[in-house]
Design a protein around this motif. Structure first.
Motif, PDB file in Angstrom:
ATOM      1  N   LEU A 142       0.846  -1.191   0.000  1.00 11.72           N
ATOM      2  CA  LEU A 142       0.000   0.000   0.000  1.00 11.72           C
ATOM      3  C   LEU A 142       0.886   1.248   0.000  1.00 11.72           C
ATOM      4  N   THR A 143       0.263   2.398  -0.239  1.00 11.27           N
ATOM      5  CA  THR A 143       0.994   3.662  -0.243  1.00 11.27           C
ATOM      6  C   THR A 143       0.973   4.257   1.156  1.00 11.27           C
ATOM      7  N   GLY A 144       2.146   4.557   1.692  1.00 14.83           N
ATOM      8  CA  GLY A 144       2.251   5.068   3.054  1.00 14.83           C
ATOM      9  C   GLY A 144       1.562   6.406   3.241  1.00 14.83           C
ATOM     10  N   ASP A 149      -3.605   2.971   4.574  1.00 11.12           N
ATOM     11  CA  ASP A 149      -2.541   2.677   5.540  1.00 11.12           C
ATOM     12  C   ASP A 149      -3.089   2.739   6.963  1.00 11.12           C
ATOM     13  N   THR A 153      -3.555  -0.757   9.128  1.00 11.21           N
ATOM     14  CA  THR A 153      -2.669  -0.867  10.284  1.00 11.21           C
ATOM     15  C   THR A 153      -3.462  -1.234  11.529  1.00 11.21           C
ATOM     16  N   ILE A 162       3.021  -5.715   6.138  1.00 12.60           N
ATOM     17  CA  ILE A 162       2.585  -4.526   5.406  1.00 12.60           C
ATOM     18  C   ILE A 162       3.815  -3.813   4.861  1.00 12.60           C
ATOM     19  N   ARG A 164       5.035  -0.568   2.859  1.00  9.52           N
ATOM     20  CA  ARG A 164       4.579   0.780   2.496  1.00  9.52           C
ATOM     21  C   ARG A 164       5.508   1.387   1.443  1.00  9.52           C
ATOM     22  N   THR A 171       3.634   1.420  -5.549  1.00  4.74           N
ATOM     23  CA  THR A 171       2.757   0.397  -4.976  1.00  4.74           C
ATOM     24  C   THR A 171       2.212  -0.523  -6.069  1.00  4.74           C
ATOM     25  N   THR A 185      -5.666  -0.526  -2.128  1.00 11.86           N
ATOM     26  CA  THR A 185      -5.723   0.781  -2.767  1.00 11.86           C
ATOM     27  C   THR A 185      -7.173   1.152  -3.023  1.00 11.86           C
TER      28      THR A 185
END
Length: 259
Positions: A142-144, A149, A153, A162, A164, A171, A185
């Motif tokens: 995933l994109t941090g 996120d 989390t 996970i 990031r 991603t 996403t």
């Protein structure tokens, strides 16, 4: 003499730190508006073939500048830059597919929703995942700093790896290359990935969160927030936002929440 110089220096510093745009009246008087849009997050915002920024969020920004009668300065941002750019007066508005949540609302104000969006988990058909509880032992990309996120989390079980990435392109590349088992996403991003890769084995496993997109406004800019909400209402009733949804997202504009 030294005391006087100190006073003058302090006054100069204070003037230098005055925000360029304190609220709606400042935008109108200066004749420009700075709006943050996604740097690399199609179909909401990305660079087009001619090097210009295109996308749903970009078109909404253009409509705002047009209705205000001011010049538009687009400021491309990553997910992590959205709130800091607003807080430090780098931009007047953030139109960057941003979901609203109580944590973010501690820092900025949100308009009513202007675009539909949901976050989901996507993987190959052979990957047995039906909920977050099934992610243990899998690599999840995933994109941090995104809403995905934050949500994952909190919900991912122990044993979930996970990974990031700094932006959406990285991603997606990680998923298509097999670096991660599961892609987390937005629905529109996954749809775009499938369209660009017709042979890619990918399906929706579960929805993490319905998260319509909201426009970010700096705290205290009440007049600007009110104007933006009227703008969203006007463009919803007038059909312009529906046209943008059909063009960029491939779906009619659904009912969206108002704040």
């Amino acid at each position: 003499m030294t005391f006087l110089k100190s006073l003058l220096a302090g006054a100069a510093l204070a003037l230098a730190t005055v925000p360029a745009h304190a609220d709606l009246s400042d935008i109108l008087s200066e004749g420009t508006i700075q709006i943050a849009v996604p740097e690399n997050f199609p179909p909401f915002g990305s660079l087009g073939a001619e090097g210009e920024h295109v996308g749903y969020d970009v078109d909404v920004a253009k409509l705002i500048a047009e209705d205000l009668g001011v010049e538009l300065e687009l400021v491309p941002v990553t997910s992590k830059q959205r709130i800091p750019f607003l807080e430090t007066d780098r931009v007047d508005l953030v139109i960057s597919s941003m979901g609203a949540n109580p944590e973010r609302a501690k820092s900025i104000w949100f308009s009513s929703a202007y675009a539909p969006f949901y976050s989901g988990a996507f993987a190959a058909s052979g990957v047995a995942v039906a909920s977050a509880a099934d992610l243990a032992g899998l690599k999840v990309g995933l994109t941090g700093g995104t809403l995905e996120d934050l949500e994952l989390t909190d919900s991912a079980p122990e044993g979930t790896e996970i990974i990031r990435f700094g932006d959406n392109a990285a991603t997606l590349a990680a998923f298509t290359s097999g670096q991660v088992d599961v892609l987390v996403t937005g629905n529109t991003v996954a749809a775009g990935l499938s369209a660009d890769n017709p042979d890619l084995d990918m399906e929706t496993k579960f929805i993490i969160k319905e998260s319509p997109a909201f426009i970010g406004v700096k705290k205290g800019n009440f007049d600007l927030l009110q104007w933006v909400n009227v703008f969203i209402l006007h463009k919803t009733l007038g059909g312009q936002l529906n046209d943008l949804s059909e063009t960029w997202l491939g779906q009619p504009l659904p009912p969206l929440p108002a704040l």
